[in-house]
Design an enzyme around this catalytic site. Structure first.
Site, PDB file in Angstrom:
ATOM      1  N   LEU A 227      -9.139  -1.842  -1.158  1.00  0.00           N
ATOM      2  CA  LEU A 227      -8.972  -1.592   0.264  1.00  0.00           C
ATOM      3  C   LEU A 227      -8.111  -0.377   0.570  1.00  0.00           C
ATOM      4  CD1 LEU A 227      -8.284  -5.281   1.364  1.00  0.00           C
ATOM      5  CD2 LEU A 227     -10.432  -4.019   1.539  1.00  0.00           C
ATOM      6  N   GLY A 228      -7.122  -0.111  -0.267  1.00  0.00           N
ATOM      7  CA  GLY A 228      -6.186   0.959   0.047  1.00  0.00           C
ATOM      8  C   GLY A 228      -5.164   0.494   1.064  1.00  0.00           C
ATOM      9  N   GLU A 229      -4.532   1.441   1.737  1.00  0.00           N
ATOM     10  CA  GLU A 229      -3.540   1.166   2.771  1.00  0.00           C
ATOM     11  C   GLU A 229      -2.372   0.310   2.294  1.00  0.00           C
ATOM     12  OE1 GLU A 229      -6.969   0.268   3.703  1.00  0.00           O
ATOM     13  OE2 GLU A 229      -7.168   2.377   4.159  1.00  0.00           O
ATOM     14  N   GLY A 230      -2.094   0.285   1.002  1.00  0.00           N
ATOM     15  CA  GLY A 230      -0.952  -0.470   0.509  1.00  0.00           C
ATOM     16  C   GLY A 230      -1.149  -1.973   0.480  1.00  0.00           C
ATOM     17  N   SER A 231      -2.387  -2.430   0.572  1.00  0.00           N
ATOM     18  CA  SER A 231      -2.644  -3.867   0.648  1.00  0.00           C
ATOM     19  C   SER A 231      -2.180  -4.602  -0.612  1.00  0.00           C
ATOM     20  CB  SER A 231      -4.119  -4.144   0.922  1.00  0.00           C
ATOM     21  OG  SER A 231      -4.928  -3.450  -0.020  1.00  0.00           O
TER      22      SER A 231
END
Length: 142
Positions: free
Chosen positions: A109-113
């Protein structure tokens, strides 16, 4: 899949040769990396310089961590790997870093998930180390 990987490797090797940067990490980063990779690598180095842990989240962050560790091998001690991404290249970056992530949930997912999910585990581990009674404190004899 093998043809795509071989093509990607060939493109990168041609780019490295065209820029004449060899394999020196800072020169490779300057020639092929974006500002975000340089910023993350710098952040990992700054954390290590201040003896602070840093959570590495996912493939791109692991590539930046690899650059940081190639520049300063001692920085590796301060890196905690949040999760193993489903991105195929992430396994290679983790192997190069000799890293075992806290989680493997097949996310991309990205975004630091991954870091967001790993952080409560780190908080719990710190609380256990800080607050848990030893056998002696608890009166455990055998």
């Amino acid at each position: 899949a093998r043809e795509r990987l071989a093509h990607k490797v060939a493109v990168i090797e041609r780019a490295l040769a065209a820029r004449g940067c060899g394999r020196e990490p800072a020169r490779v980063l300057a020639a092929l990396g974006g500002l975000e990779l340089a910023a993350m690598a710098g952040g990992f180095l700054a954390a290590a310089a201040h003896r602070l842990p840093a959570v590495v989240d996912g493939f791109i962050a692991s590539v930046a961590a690899l650059v940081a560790v190639r520049l300063c091998p001692a920085a590796r001690e301060y890196l905690v790997f949040g999760h193993r991404s489903a991105e195929p290249g992430h396994a290679h970056a983790l192997e190069a870093l000799e890293a075992t992530p806290l989680l493997a949930l097949d996310m991309r997912l990205g975004e630091g998930s991954g870091a967001a999910l790993a952080f409560p585990l780190l908080t719990a581990a710190c609380a256990m180390l800080r607050d848990m009674a030893t056998f002696g404190d608890a009166g455990v004899t055998r």
